[in-house]
Write a protein that holds these residues in place. Sequence first.
Motif, short mmCIF file in Angstrom:
data_model
loop_
_atom_site.label_atom_id
_atom_site.label_comp_id
_atom_site.label_asym_id
_atom_site.label_seq_id
_atom_site.Cartn_x
_atom_site.Cartn_y
_atom_site.Cartn_z
N ASP A 394 0.83 -1.21 0.00
CA ASP A 394 0.00 0.00 0.00
C ASP A 394 0.86 1.25 0.00
OD1 ASP A 394 -2.28 -1.38 -0.08
OD2 ASP A 394 -2.76 -1.18 2.06
N ASN A 398 0.56 3.92 -2.93
CA ASN A 398 0.02 5.26 -2.66
C ASN A 398 0.99 6.36 -3.09
OD1 ASN A 398 -2.29 4.15 -1.73
ND2 ASN A 398 -1.65 4.17 0.43
N LYS A 401 0.97 6.61 -6.89
CA LYS A 401 -0.25 7.27 -7.39
C LYS A 401 -0.19 8.77 -7.09
CE LYS A 401 -3.53 3.44 -7.15
NZ LYS A 401 -4.56 2.79 -6.35
N ASP A 402 0.26 9.13 -5.90
CA ASP A 402 0.31 10.56 -5.53
C ASP A 402 1.30 11.32 -6.43
OD1 ASP A 402 -1.49 10.03 -3.56
OD2 ASP A 402 -0.04 10.08 -1.90
#
Length: 460
Positions: A394, A398, A401-402
Amino acid sequence: MKTIKDLDASLIEAFQNQLRGKLVLPDDANYDDTRKVYNGMINKHPGMFAMCVDVADVMAAVNFGRDNDLLVAIRGGGHNGGGLGLCNDGLVIDLSGIKFVRVDISNNTVRVGGGNLWGEVDHATHPFGLAVPAGIISTTGVGGLTLGGGVGYLSRKYGLTIDNLLEADMVLADGSFVTVNKNQNEDLFWAIRGGGGNFGVVTSFKFQAHPVKTVIGGPTLWPIEKTEEIMEWYHNFIHNAPDDLNGFAVTMIIPGPPFPDFLHGNQYCGIVWCYTGSQQEFDKLFKEVLDLEPVFAHVGEMPYPAIQTMFDGLFPPDLQWYWKADFFNDLGPELRAQHLKFGSKIPTPLSQMHMYPISGAASRVGAEETPWAYRDAKYAGVIVGVDPDPANADKITNWCKDYWEGLHPYSSGGAYLNFIMDEGQDRIKASYKQNYDRLVQIKKQYDPENLFQVNQNIKP
Ligand SMILES: Cc1cc2nc3c(=O)[nH]c(=O)nc-3n(C[C@H](O)[C@H](O)[C@H](O)COP(=O)(O)OP(=O)(O)OC[C@H]3O[C@@H](n4cnc5c(N)ncnc54)[C@H](O)[C@@H]3O)c2cc1C
C-alpha cells in the motif's frame, strides 16, 4: 468462455501429445514456480501452461486455446508490470523454451527467439562489437519490450527497438504462420511495432544491430533539494546534445552497495548517462555536467553489456512493483516543483522515478510510421513503487499514485504502455492517439474474436 476445468482429461492428453514441450497443470509440483513472474505483486492462477519449444508447439497451443474457447495469455520474459504474461484459469503460451540468437555479420542483423531475454541478445552480439537498441536492464523479455516500443540507452542514437525491427515470424489467431516485414504482410508489420501482443504470437524477431562495443556511462547525483535546478538545466542540455549522448533523469534513494556508504539512505536527483562516441568528445560535453558539482559521478568506459546489467542486481525478481507513467512534452517549472515534492518523499529504498528522453533518432520517425504515436513527446516518464516486503504494497502504491497525480496535469495525455499496469481502455486509446483506429482495423482482420486479449488490448 470456458476454463481448463471444463475440459475433458482426454482433450488435455491429446494436446500434450501434439507438443514437444511440456504442459504444466495446477497439480504439478512445478506449478507454483511456473506461475511466478518478475513482479511479486502478481498472483495469478492459470489453468494450464504450454511450455512451447518451437513454432509447431505455438501453432498447436493457439489452436487449442481458440477451439476450446479459453482465455489465452502469451508469456515472453514475464517482466510486464501488470502481469500480462499470465491469466487466471486459462491457457498461458509460454515462450521461454524458444530461445536462440544468431548474429549475421554480413549485414549486422540478429535473429532472436520469441522467448529470449535482452541479456542473452547482448551476450551474443557483443563479441561482434554489435548491439540492438533495447532498454536499461538485461532481464527484460525481448517479446514484450519490442512489441510495446522499446525505450533505452541507445534510443537517441539508433531509435526505439521497433525502429530496428526488420522482420518477425508470427502465429496468428487462426493458427496460421506468417512472416511480416516491410514487403510482406505490411499491415501486420506496422501493427506489431508498438501494438503489443494483440496480433499474434511472435516466434522470432530479426533486428538491425549497430556498431556499439563499449560505451561511456554511469550515474551522476545531486541532493534532492537541487532537483528543480538540475532538471531545468538537463532539459535544455539533453535535447540539444549530439545523438551519441543519452541520459535519463531520476529521483531516487541510494539503497546501498555498490554505491559508496556516504550516499546510502539519502534522496537524490540524478542522471544516468550513456555515450556512444569518443572519450575526447565526451569529456568536452561532460565538462558542463561536472561544473554543476554532482555529489557523485561514477561515469566511465565499459562494455555495453555492463551498462545493460548495471542495475540487474538492485532489482532481482519477486519484488513488489507498482507502475504509473505518462509522456511529457516539457519539464517546466510546475512539473519540476512536483518532482522535488514527491522525490523528497520516496517511501522505500528501491522506489524511483525515471524520465527517458525521446529525442534524436527516436523523434525523427513519423508519428504514424509505427503505432508508437508520441514521437514528439520529450519524455517517457515512469514512477515505480518497489519493495521486497508485501506488507509495504500500500505504501509504495500510494506514493506512486500521488506522484503521478502531481505530474499528470502537465503530461501529454498518453503513456508508454510498457510502463503502466491495467488502466483501462481510455488510457490505451490516448496512448495510440490517431493510430488507434488503424490498429482496430488490423485487429478486426487478424483477430476478430479477440483471442489475444491479455495485453494492452485493442478491441476489434
Ligand atoms: C525492471 C524492469 C525494467 C524495464 N526497463 C525497460 C526499459 O528500459 N525500456 C522499456 O522499453 N521497457 C522497460 N521495461 C518494461 C518492459 O518493456 C515491459 O515490462 C515488457 O512488457 C516486458 O516484456 P516481457 O516479454 O518480459 O513481458 P511479458 O510479461 O512476458 O509480456 C508482456 C506482454 O507482451 C506480450 N508478449 C511478450 N512476448 C510476446 C511474443 N513473443 N509474442 C506476442 N506477445 C508477446 C505478452 O502477451 C504481454 O501482453 C522494464 C520492465 C522491468 C520490470
